[in-house]
Design a protein around this motif. Structure first.
Motif, PDB file in Angstrom:
ATOM      1  N   GLU A 151      56.678  67.079 -48.486  1.00 24.10           N
ATOM      2  CA  GLU A 151      56.956  68.358 -49.092  1.00 24.10           C
ATOM      3  C   GLU A 151      55.664  69.210 -49.252  1.00 24.10           C
ATOM      4  OE1 GLU A 151      59.739  69.360 -52.834  1.00 24.10           O
ATOM      5  OE2 GLU A 151      57.782  69.705 -53.291  1.00 24.10           O
ATOM      6  N   VAL A 152      55.849  70.258 -48.739  1.00 22.98           N
ATOM      7  CA  VAL A 152      54.626  71.457 -48.873  1.00 22.98           C
ATOM      8  C   VAL A 152      55.271  72.621 -49.758  1.00 22.98           C
ATOM      9  CG1 VAL A 152      53.759  70.622 -46.609  1.00 22.98           C
ATOM     10  CG2 VAL A 152      55.418  72.516 -47.005  1.00 22.98           C
ATOM     11  N   GLY A 153      54.116  73.200 -50.270  1.00 24.86           N
ATOM     12  CA  GLY A 153      54.641  74.399 -51.234  1.00 24.86           C
ATOM     13  C   GLY A 153      53.493  75.690 -51.078  1.00 24.86           C
ATOM     14  N   GLY A 154      53.924  76.605 -51.158  1.00 26.02           N
ATOM     15  CA  GLY A 154      53.077  77.938 -51.170  1.00 26.02           C
ATOM     16  C   GLY A 154      53.265  79.120 -51.875  1.00 26.02           C
ATOM     17  N   TRP A 155      52.091  79.877 -52.031  1.00 20.76           N
ATOM     18  CA  TRP A 155      52.729  81.082 -52.817  1.00 20.76           C
ATOM     19  C   TRP A 155      51.831  82.247 -51.738  1.00 20.76           C
ATOM     20  CZ3 TRP A 155      53.714  80.307 -58.333  1.00 20.76           C
ATOM     21  CH2 TRP A 155      54.383  81.308 -58.839  1.00 20.76           C
ATOM     22  N   GLY A 156      51.874  81.905 -50.490  1.00 20.47           N
ATOM     23  CA  GLY A 156      50.748  82.803 -49.858  1.00 20.47           C
ATOM     24  C   GLY A 156      51.707  84.451 -49.558  1.00 20.47           C
ATOM     25  N   ALA A 157      51.034  84.930 -48.725  1.00 21.65           N
ATOM     26  CA  ALA A 157      51.337  86.395 -48.334  1.00 21.65           C
ATOM     27  C   ALA A 157      52.924  86.552 -47.819  1.00 21.65           C
ATOM     28  CB  ALA A 157      50.642  87.106 -47.417  1.00 21.65           C
ATOM     29  N   LYS A 158      53.520  87.503 -48.166  1.00 19.85           N
ATOM     30  CA  LYS A 158      54.920  87.644 -47.815  1.00 19.85           C
ATOM     31  C   LYS A 158      54.879  88.461 -46.392  1.00 19.85           C
ATOM     32  CE  LYS A 158      57.437  88.697 -52.116  1.00 19.85           C
ATOM     33  NZ  LYS A 158      58.209  89.525 -52.945  1.00 19.85           N
ATOM     34  N   THR A 159      53.812  89.243 -45.897  1.00 18.70           N
ATOM     35  CA  THR A 159      53.800  89.817 -44.755  1.00 18.70           C
ATOM     36  C   THR A 159      52.467  89.532 -43.836  1.00 18.70           C
ATOM     37  OG1 THR A 159      52.661  91.762 -45.547  1.00 18.70           O
ATOM     38  CG2 THR A 159      54.991  91.689 -45.841  1.00 18.70           C
ATOM     39  N   ALA A 160      52.530  90.017 -42.552  1.00 22.64           N
ATOM     40  CA  ALA A 160      51.383  89.496 -41.723  1.00 22.64           C
ATOM     41  C   ALA A 160      50.150  90.389 -42.104  1.00 22.64           C
ATOM     42  CB  ALA A 160      51.682  90.085 -40.386  1.00 22.64           C
TER      43      ALA A 160
END
Length: 223
Positions: A151-160
């Motif tokens: 399982e991977v998790g992330g809280w990164g960017a929503k757009t390019a």
């Protein structure tokens, strides 16, 4: 038997083309990954993830640090808004947001003095011992084989456009499978890697985005 969690660092970047979600093919982690730490570089505002080890230490990828960073701890905790508000009133919530200098960031070096893309960050002051921390694997644990689910998790960017993208309001989790690594999957040249120190994962429809680097990969085993 109680499952253990293997911690590795998710080094993959974003897929080519526009980024529509911070973790494509994922869903809300809800109350999982409460150990997650948000890491933001100063002044570039580049986002990464990390994991709380104990009251004073965080583990992440070296490329997420080696500069001044601001750490936000407890961002995915299931603590009520009333308790969070009361913490702010008492001043105790200040410990959950700390700005860390490079002198308190320690990149791992092996016996041959090779730098690896993994680091420990020492907090300025202890956080509460009640905060959830990540479970590390036992010392005799071996590397999972290709094809195993993680399982991977992330809280990164929503757009390019990462610089203009708003910070997401929830952590995302996705299931993927360990796979063979290609040349493009290796860390930057200044970090050492070999088949024994790197793990890669791939599953159609699941992809990480900018801002997801340094977050933990969970692999459940019975011990």
């Amino acid at each position: 038997m109680k499952p253990a969690l293997i911690l590795i660092l998710f080094l993959a970047g974003a897929a080519s083309g526009a980024i529509e979600k911070r973790l494509v093919g994922g869903k809300s982690c809800k109350t999982d990954r409460q150990y997650h730490v948000q890491i933001e570089s100063v002044p570039q505002k580049r986002l990464c993830g990390g994991s709380l080890l104990n009251t004073r230490w965080v583990i992440t990828a070296s490329h997420c640090g080696e500069q001044i960073v601001t750490l936000t701890i407890g961002v995915n905790n299931n603590i009520s808004n009333l308790k969070k508000f009361w913490s702010r009133i008492k001043g105790s919530s200040k410990k959950l947001t700390q700005t860390i200098k490079p002198e308190q960031q320690f990149t791992y070096k092996d016996e041959e003095d090779h730098k690896h893309d993994i680091m420990l960050i020492k907090l300025n002051e202890d956080v509460s011992a009640k905060l959830p921390v990540i479970s590390l694997p036992p010392s005799e644990c071996s590397k999972p084989e290709e094809g195993q689910q993680v399982e991977v998790g992330g809280w990164g960017a929503k757009t390019a456009d990462v610089m203009k993208s708003k910070k997401p309001n929830s952590l995302k989790c996705g299931q993927t499978d360990l796979a063979a690594c290609g040349e493009a999957d290796k860390p930057a040249d200044k970090y050492f890697s070999d088949p024994d120190t790197i793990m890669c994962a791939f599953k159609a429809g699941v992809e990480a985005c900018y801002g997801d680097g340094g977050t933990a990969v969970e692999y459940k085993i019975h011990v």
